[in-house]
Design a protein around this motif. Structure first.
Motif, PDB file in Angstrom:
ATOM      1  N   LEU A   9       0.825  -1.201   0.000  1.00 16.79           N
ATOM      2  CA  LEU A   9       0.000   0.000   0.000  1.00 16.79           C
ATOM      3  C   LEU A   9       0.861   1.254   0.000  1.00 16.79           C
ATOM      4  CD1 LEU A   9      -2.878  -0.992   2.453  1.00 16.79           C
ATOM      5  CD2 LEU A   9      -3.006  -0.702  -0.026  1.00 16.79           C
ATOM      6  N   TRP A  10       1.917   1.233   0.796  1.00 16.01           N
ATOM      7  CA  TRP A  10       2.856   2.354   0.793  1.00 16.01           C
ATOM      8  C   TRP A  10       3.435   2.546  -0.603  1.00 16.01           C
ATOM      9  CZ3 TRP A  10       4.716   6.267   3.706  1.00 16.01           C
ATOM     10  CH2 TRP A  10       4.316   6.336   5.033  1.00 16.01           C
ATOM     11  N   LEU A  11       3.794   1.446  -1.230  1.00 16.11           N
ATOM     12  CA  LEU A  11       4.422   1.507  -2.550  1.00 16.11           C
ATOM     13  C   LEU A  11       3.477   2.105  -3.574  1.00 16.11           C
ATOM     14  CD1 LEU A  11       6.978   0.748  -4.134  1.00 16.11           C
ATOM     15  CD2 LEU A  11       5.934  -1.456  -4.592  1.00 16.11           C
ATOM     16  N   TRP A  12       2.234   1.587  -3.620  1.00 25.69           N
ATOM     17  CA  TRP A  12       1.289   2.106  -4.596  1.00 25.69           C
ATOM     18  C   TRP A  12       0.884   3.541  -4.267  1.00 25.69           C
ATOM     19  CZ3 TRP A  12       1.199  -0.106  -8.974  1.00 25.69           C
ATOM     20  CH2 TRP A  12       1.366  -1.478  -9.097  1.00 25.69           C
ATOM     21  N   GLY A  13       0.748   3.850  -2.987  1.00 24.82           N
ATOM     22  CA  GLY A  13       0.445   5.235  -2.619  1.00 24.82           C
ATOM     23  C   GLY A  13       1.547   6.190  -3.037  1.00 24.82           C
ATOM     24  N   ARG A 321      -3.208   7.492   7.955  1.00 25.94           N
ATOM     25  CA  ARG A 321      -2.316   8.617   8.252  1.00 25.94           C
ATOM     26  C   ARG A 321      -1.221   8.762   7.201  1.00 25.94           C
ATOM     27  NH1 ARG A 321      -2.957   7.338  13.951  1.00 25.94           N
ATOM     28  NH2 ARG A 321      -1.060   6.075  13.861  1.00 25.94           N
ATOM     29  N   PRO A 322      -0.457   7.706   6.901  1.00 31.75           N
ATOM     30  CA  PRO A 322       0.556   7.892   5.848  1.00 31.75           C
ATOM     31  C   PRO A 322      -0.052   8.146   4.475  1.00 31.75           C
ATOM     32  CG  PRO A 322       0.460   5.588   6.547  1.00 31.75           C
ATOM     33  CD  PRO A 322      -0.343   6.374   7.524  1.00 31.75           C
ATOM     34  N   ALA A 323      -1.240   7.543   4.221  1.00 28.39           N
ATOM     35  CA  ALA A 323      -1.878   7.816   2.938  1.00 28.39           C
ATOM     36  C   ALA A 323      -2.253   9.289   2.830  1.00 28.39           C
ATOM     37  CB  ALA A 323      -3.115   6.934   2.768  1.00 28.39           C
ATOM     38  N   PHE A 324      -2.764   9.842   3.920  1.00 27.75           N
ATOM     39  CA  PHE A 324      -3.093  11.267   3.925  1.00 27.75           C
ATOM     40  C   PHE A 324      -1.837  12.117   3.761  1.00 27.75           C
ATOM     41  CE2 PHE A 324      -3.690  15.250   6.297  1.00 27.75           C
ATOM     42  CZ  PHE A 324      -4.754  15.785   5.582  1.00 27.75           C
ATOM     43  N   CYS A 325      -0.756  11.697   4.409  1.00 33.23           N
ATOM     44  CA  CYS A 325       0.508  12.442   4.281  1.00 33.23           C
ATOM     45  C   CYS A 325       1.019  12.390   2.838  1.00 33.23           C
ATOM     46  CB  CYS A 325       1.546  11.867   5.237  1.00 33.23           C
ATOM     47  SG  CYS A 325       1.172  12.122   6.989  1.00 33.23           S
ATOM     48  N   LEU A 326       0.953  11.200   2.222  1.00 29.74           N
ATOM     49  CA  LEU A 326       1.395  11.091   0.834  1.00 29.74           C
ATOM     50  C   LEU A 326       0.527  11.942  -0.089  1.00 29.74           C
ATOM     51  CD1 LEU A 326       2.201   7.287   0.516  1.00 29.74           C
ATOM     52  CD2 LEU A 326       3.824   9.174   0.498  1.00 29.74           C
ATOM     53  N   PHE A 327      -0.787  11.899   0.148  1.00 29.58           N
ATOM     54  CA  PHE A 327      -1.683  12.692  -0.684  1.00 29.58           C
ATOM     55  C   PHE A 327      -1.421  14.185  -0.501  1.00 29.58           C
ATOM     56  CE2 PHE A 327      -5.734  14.958  -1.217  1.00 29.58           C
ATOM     57  CZ  PHE A 327      -6.008  14.654  -2.543  1.00 29.58           C
ATOM     58  N   ALA A 330       1.727  15.064  -2.277  1.00 29.07           N
ATOM     59  CA  ALA A 330       1.519  15.134  -3.728  1.00 29.07           C
ATOM     60  C   ALA A 330       0.782  16.407  -4.126  1.00 29.07           C
ATOM     61  CB  ALA A 330       0.749  13.901  -4.197  1.00 29.07           C
ATOM     62  N   VAL A 331      -0.245  16.789  -3.334  1.00 32.35           N
ATOM     63  CA  VAL A 331      -0.992  18.012  -3.649  1.00 32.35           C
ATOM     64  C   VAL A 331      -0.096  19.241  -3.517  1.00 32.35           C
ATOM     65  CG1 VAL A 331      -2.883  19.479  -2.888  1.00 32.35           C
ATOM     66  CG2 VAL A 331      -3.227  17.022  -3.073  1.00 32.35           C
ATOM     67  N   LEU A 332       0.717  19.285  -2.463  1.00 36.68           N
ATOM     68  CA  LEU A 332       1.632  20.417  -2.304  1.00 36.68           C
ATOM     69  C   LEU A 332       2.642  20.478  -3.445  1.00 36.68           C
ATOM     70  CD1 LEU A 332       2.345  20.327   1.545  1.00 36.68           C
ATOM     71  CD2 LEU A 332       0.897  21.928   0.283  1.00 36.68           C
ATOM     72  N   SER A 333       3.145  19.297  -3.831  1.00 37.70           N
ATOM     73  CA  SER A 333       4.072  19.267  -4.960  1.00 37.70           C
ATOM     74  C   SER A 333       3.395  19.739  -6.239  1.00 37.70           C
ATOM     75  CB  SER A 333       4.627  17.849  -5.140  1.00 37.70           C
ATOM     76  OG  SER A 333       5.458  17.767  -6.263  1.00 37.70           O
ATOM     77  N   ALA A 334       2.144  19.293  -6.449  1.00 40.44           N
ATOM     78  CA  ALA A 334       1.422  19.727  -7.647  1.00 40.44           C
ATOM     79  C   ALA A 334       1.148  21.228  -7.611  1.00 40.44           C
ATOM     80  CB  ALA A 334       0.111  18.947  -7.768  1.00 40.44           C
TER      81      ALA A 334
END
Length: 567
Positions: A9-13, A321-327, A330-334
């Protein structure tokens, strides 16, 4: 949810976050393709590693079957060492203060790895307690070897969990004169505390003041000897200098006195220590080999509140929590990438407008190039206005509509330079060259005009007109029959005869004529055939423009026509 599934899940996220970022990063098509290829390679490698780890056989996990279900916040203590009198029927023993798990010293690291794979949320609540019973050992070397094994296991646990797992050291001896088990804990921050079953922990001074003098004296002697034994025999193996591994320093040292103890050795380390340090074979209240009153292992629940506790999160919450952090990442990077793209667009269009405005009006070429660039900018801005801006400029940061109007205004202000006046070229065309057959004018080898040649000349020279600025060129030509010098002179004489006839008949000044004799040097056909030689025997008359030619003083020009020649 197992650790392998969490890794996937971490990998795909992470992959989705990277792909979302790549859509907005200011990359060229080639760079974007290379980045996508790299992400695909890393993803496939990660999936392969996760599946490979999932296929690795784990050790027996039966010892983990009794662990409390998630969410669980209380400490989980792995107990190893001298645990023959374990109180529970299974390896898991739960109390109101926490959870105790019996493991073998050699399997300590493997148990932690199983927890990482099956229950990773419990790792932050882990602690390790090593139990040492000096009366159950008769070889110091074997005890030291077991402690060094524990030390090495703690180093491996630190490497696997990437956190410092607290180590508790519990040393237990039998003392028959105690009515109930007594604990004495030595902590770095809180000092020494004494705990008895059914009572709250108190400091050593308070405990001495509460108990009978004789009982306190005996207990104090035992505690002092016990502490001396631990500091001399046990702790050096855990914290002493060792070039192969770092120290495993206990967070708390517990001294436990119980009424009886199973599996006591007659020549135990404890008895050897007493003999070597006090010359006594026993202390009052202790009889080696007597198991009367021996009970099960008593675990120090009073120490559990001071151990790390978990957050009580479920596997689902741990993944959210990590999924939210990754998202969020990604949004900040975008957002940052979109902002950068819009900034570059603003900078480029502003530069094009200012470049056009700075170009001088008299520099028509540079100004035309500048307005061509602005028209190209307006073309894609209008396309984005009709069809929507590209994704890399989106997320509410696009300001192309604000830029489109200044670009169009700059284009409308462009005034093309005036067209240069048209240059009309007056092309003066004269008649074609008149070519006369010499045989129709002259006899062979002669240059005097034959009788009757006047009609031929008049009919052929109808289009020849003499006027200022034009020169009448009369040239004679022969074939290659005979001598070249003779032919040269003959061709010149024939040209002069024609000129003289035109001059005298049309009253044309001699300045209007030019006579040339080329002989056989300019053939128009081959001299190998009679037809070719006949074509080469010719007289050519043509008009050639030449300044100051054919000027007659007192006249505006003389024209020679066919009608004049007939007169």
């Amino acid at each position: 949810m197992s650790a392998r599934h969490q890794q996937l899940l971490w990998l795909w996220g992470g992959l989705l976050a990277v792909l979302l970022s790549l859509l907005f990063l200011p990359l060229t098509a080639g760079q974007r393709g290379l980045a996508l290829l790299l992400v695909a390679v890393v993803t496939l490698a990660g999936v392969w590693l996760a599946q490979r780890k999932s296929r690795e056989p784990l050790a027996e996990e039966a010892c983990l079957n009794g662990l409390p279900d998630a969410p669980y916040r209380l400490p989980v203590v792995l107990v190893c060492g001298d645990t023959d009198d374990w109180p529970g029927e299974g390896p898991v023993y739960r109390t109101a203060q926490g959870c105790w798990l019996q493991v073998a010293e050699a399997a300590l690291q493997q148990t932690v790895r199983q927890l990482l794979g099956v229950r990773p949320e419990l790792v932050s609540q882990l602690a390790v307690m090593a139990c040492v019973a000096p009366q159950q050992h008769d070889s110091r070397d074997m005890l030291t070897e077991r402690l060094l094994t524990l030390r090495w296991q703690m180093v491996q646990i630190l490497r696997d969990t990437r956190r410092q797992v607290p180590l508790l050291l519990s040393s237990r001896i039998a003392a028959h004169d105690v009515s109930s088990p007594i604990w004495q804990s030595a902590r770095v921050d809180d000092g020494i505390q004494v705990w008895q079953e059914g009572k709250v922990p108190v400091s050593a001074s308070v405990w001495l003041s509460q108990e009978a003098a004789s009982a306190c004296l005996h207990a104090q002697i035992l505690f002092s000897a016990h502490a001396h034994f631990v500091s001399e025999t046990v702790l050096p193996a855990l914290v002493g200098d060792n070039p192969d591994m770092p120290a495993a320093r206990p967070a708390v040292v517990l001294y436990h006195h119980v009424r009886g103890l199973r599996n006591q050795r007659k020549h135990s380390l404890w008895q050897q220590f007493l003999v070597s340090h006090t010359t006594l074979k026993e202390i009052a209240g202790w009889a080696p080999g007597d198991d009367t009153g021996a009970g099960g292992l008593l675990l120090p629940d009073f120490i559990l509140p001071s151990l790390p506790q978990g957050g009580g999160t479920t596997p689902r919450n741990r993944m959210l929590r990590p999924a939210f952090c990754l998202f969020t990442l990604a949004v900040l990077s975008a957002l940052c990438s979109s902002g950068w793209n819009n900034r570059q667009l603003l900078h480029r269009l502003s530069f094009d407008i200012s470049q056009y405005q700075r170009t001088p009006m008299h520099d028509a070429i540079s100004r035309a190039k500048a307005v061509t660039t602005l028209r190209a900018d307006a073309a894609f801005l209008n396309g984005w206005w009709r069809n929507g801006e590209p994704l890399r400029y989106g997320l509410g940061l696009y300001r192309g509509e604000w830029l489109r109007l200044p670009v169009l205004a700059a284009i409308r202000s462009y005034v093309p330079p005036p067209q240069p006046p048209r240059v009309v070229k007056k092309v003066i065309t004269g008649p074609q060259t008149v070519r006369l057959d010499s045989m129709s004018l002259f006899d062979s080898g002669k240059y005097q005009l034959k009788p009757g040649s006047t009609t031929v000349l008049v009919n052929a020279l109808v289009g020849i007109k003499a006027k200022p600025g034009w020169l009448i060129v009369v040239s004679g030509h022969t074939d290659n029959t005979g001598d070249n010098t003779f032919n040269q002179a003959l061709s010149l004489k024939r040209a002069e005869s024609v000129r003289d006839w035109m001059r005298d008949t049309g009253d044309v000044p001699e300045s209007c004529f030019a006579v040339q004799g080329y002989g056989e040097s300019r053939p128009i056909a081959t001299n190998d055939t009679p037809e070719g030689r006949a074509a080469n025997r010719r007289v050519e008359i043509s008009l050639v423009p030449q300044a100051n030619a054919c000027q007659v003083p007192g006249t505006h020009g003389v024209t020679l026509t066919g009608d004049a020649l007939k007169k």
